[in-house]
Design a protein around this motif. Structure first.
Motif, PDB file in Angstrom:
ATOM      1  N   ARG A 167       0.710  -1.242   0.042  1.00  0.00           N
ATOM      2  CA  ARG A 167       0.099  -0.133   0.005  1.00  0.00           C
ATOM      3  C   ARG A 167       0.726   1.210   0.010  1.00  0.00           C
ATOM      4  NH1 ARG A 167      -3.168  -1.981   5.179  1.00  0.00           N
ATOM      5  NH2 ARG A 167      -1.267  -2.625   5.367  1.00  0.00           N
ATOM      6  N   SER A 168       1.810   1.389   0.973  1.00  0.00           N
ATOM      7  CA  SER A 168       2.577   2.623   1.033  1.00  0.00           C
ATOM      8  C   SER A 168       3.557   2.887  -0.011  1.00  0.00           C
ATOM      9  CB  SER A 168       3.136   2.749   2.362  1.00  0.00           C
ATOM     10  OG  SER A 168       4.337   1.913   2.474  1.00  0.00           O
ATOM     11  N   PRO A 169       4.120   1.959  -0.847  1.00  0.00           N
ATOM     12  CA  PRO A 169       4.947   2.232  -1.925  1.00  0.00           C
ATOM     13  C   PRO A 169       4.037   2.610  -3.121  1.00  0.00           C
ATOM     14  CG  PRO A 169       5.438  -0.104  -1.437  1.00  0.00           C
ATOM     15  CD  PRO A 169       4.259   0.587  -0.254  1.00  0.00           C
ATOM     16  N   ALA A 170       2.906   2.123  -3.258  1.00  0.00           N
ATOM     17  CA  ALA A 170       1.905   2.488  -4.254  1.00  0.00           C
ATOM     18  C   ALA A 170       1.484   3.939  -3.981  1.00  0.00           C
ATOM     19  CB  ALA A 170       0.519   1.531  -4.165  1.00  0.00           C
ATOM     20  N   ARG A 212       3.272  -4.092  -8.143  1.00  0.00           N
ATOM     21  CA  ARG A 212       4.117  -3.370  -9.100  1.00  0.00           C
ATOM     22  C   ARG A 212       3.319  -3.655 -10.436  1.00  0.00           C
ATOM     23  NH1 ARG A 212       9.295  -5.825  -9.794  1.00  0.00           N
ATOM     24  NH2 ARG A 212       8.926  -7.238  -8.008  1.00  0.00           N
ATOM     25  N   GLU A 213       2.929  -4.982 -10.685  1.00  0.00           N
ATOM     26  CA  GLU A 213       2.472  -5.023 -12.148  1.00  0.00           C
ATOM     27  C   GLU A 213       0.830  -4.376 -12.222  1.00  0.00           C
ATOM     28  OE1 GLU A 213       4.349  -9.523 -12.955  1.00  0.00           O
ATOM     29  OE2 GLU A 213       2.164  -9.560 -12.484  1.00  0.00           O
ATOM     30  N   ALA A 214       0.122  -4.418 -11.133  1.00  0.00           N
ATOM     31  CA  ALA A 214      -1.223  -3.699 -11.049  1.00  0.00           C
ATOM     32  C   ALA A 214      -0.975  -2.117 -11.141  1.00  0.00           C
ATOM     33  CB  ALA A 214      -1.981  -3.819  -9.830  1.00  0.00           C
ATOM     34  N   GLU A 246       5.130   3.309 -12.052  1.00  0.00           N
ATOM     35  CA  GLU A 246       5.998   2.359 -11.799  1.00  0.00           C
ATOM     36  C   GLU A 246       6.415   2.710 -10.307  1.00  0.00           C
ATOM     37  OE1 GLU A 246      10.609   1.327 -13.695  1.00  0.00           O
ATOM     38  OE2 GLU A 246       9.592   3.172 -14.237  1.00  0.00           O
ATOM     39  N   LEU A 247       6.697   1.427  -9.662  1.00  0.00           N
ATOM     40  CA  LEU A 247       7.008   1.381  -8.149  1.00  0.00           C
ATOM     41  C   LEU A 247       8.546   0.967  -8.227  1.00  0.00           C
ATOM     42  CD1 LEU A 247       3.918   1.310  -7.926  1.00  0.00           C
ATOM     43  CD2 LEU A 247       4.139  -0.278  -6.163  1.00  0.00           C
ATOM     44  N   LEU A 249      -5.461   0.579  -5.447  1.00  0.00           N
ATOM     45  CA  LEU A 249      -5.074   1.506  -6.371  1.00  0.00           C
ATOM     46  C   LEU A 249      -6.098   2.563  -6.420  1.00  0.00           C
ATOM     47  CD1 LEU A 249      -2.856  -0.563  -8.816  1.00  0.00           C
ATOM     48  CD2 LEU A 249      -1.876   1.300  -7.192  1.00  0.00           C
ATOM     49  N   ASP A 250      -7.474   2.078  -6.657  1.00  0.00           N
ATOM     50  CA  ASP A 250      -8.708   2.976  -6.723  1.00  0.00           C
ATOM     51  C   ASP A 250      -8.849   3.765  -5.497  1.00  0.00           C
ATOM     52  OD1 ASP A 250      -9.071   1.736  -9.266  1.00  0.00           O
ATOM     53  OD2 ASP A 250     -10.681   0.136  -8.375  1.00  0.00           O
TER      54      ASP A 250
END
Ligand code: 4NP
Length: 157
Positions: free
Chosen positions: A15-18, A57-59, A66-67, A141-142
């Motif tokens: 979550r936090s890197p996203a 990362r893929e999502a 890009e993460l 992500l949403d």
């Protein structure tokens, strides 16, 4: 004045890197990059040094985000270093607050649930996607996408 923003979850691999990458993408798109320093950290240290979870990362990449960050564990210096600390859930909130040693310094008010910025979401926590399926990552992500728009609006007011 540059504002320093820290996103926090449990492992700092989902979550936090996203949130960090979405925030960076949005300030780039809005030409606000020079106003912010952005980072993320976890309250747990199991994944320190690792890239974000491949599923996240893929999502994110399929949305053009890009993460690239590596997991690190939050420490009490972060409480002083950052102006805004945005956590994903109430466990994170309690874990970060438990790092506060010096009650004379107003740290409590810096620490907030990220979804407190969301106007749309009925949730107040970003669900942990780690043990679930791929749709959990899309949901994260949403939720972050909308809350971070509101967060940035509030920070540039
Ligand atoms: P995050 O997800 O807090 O969003 O990075 C998790 C990652 C790892 C674990 C739990 C949640 N774990 O138990 O290893």
């Amino acid at each position: 004045m540059v504002k320093k923003i820290l996103f926090v979850c449990l492992g700092n691999i989902c979550r936090s890197p996203a949130a960090e990458a979405i925030f960076k993408q949005k300030i780039k798109d809005r030409d606000l990059e020079n106003l912010f320093v952005v980072d993320s950290a976890g309250t747990g240290g199991w994944h320190v040094g690792n890239l974000a979870d491949r599923r996240m990362r893929e999502a994110a990449l399929s949305r053009g985000i890009e993460l690239t960050s590596r997991s690190r564990k939050i420490d009490d210096n972060d409480l002083y270093e950052f102006d805004h600390i945005l956590v994903m859930d109430k466990d994170n909130l309690n874990a970060v607050k438990s790092l506060i040693k010096d009650n004379t310094y107003p740290i409590n008010s810096k620490i907030k649930l990220i979804l407190s910025y969301s106007k749309k979401s009925q949730l107040d926590e970003v669900p942990d996607p780690y043990y679930g399926g791929q749709n959990g990552f899309e949901r994260v992500l949403d939720l972050l996408d909308e809350a971070i728009d509101e967060l940035i609006d509030s920070l540039i007011d």
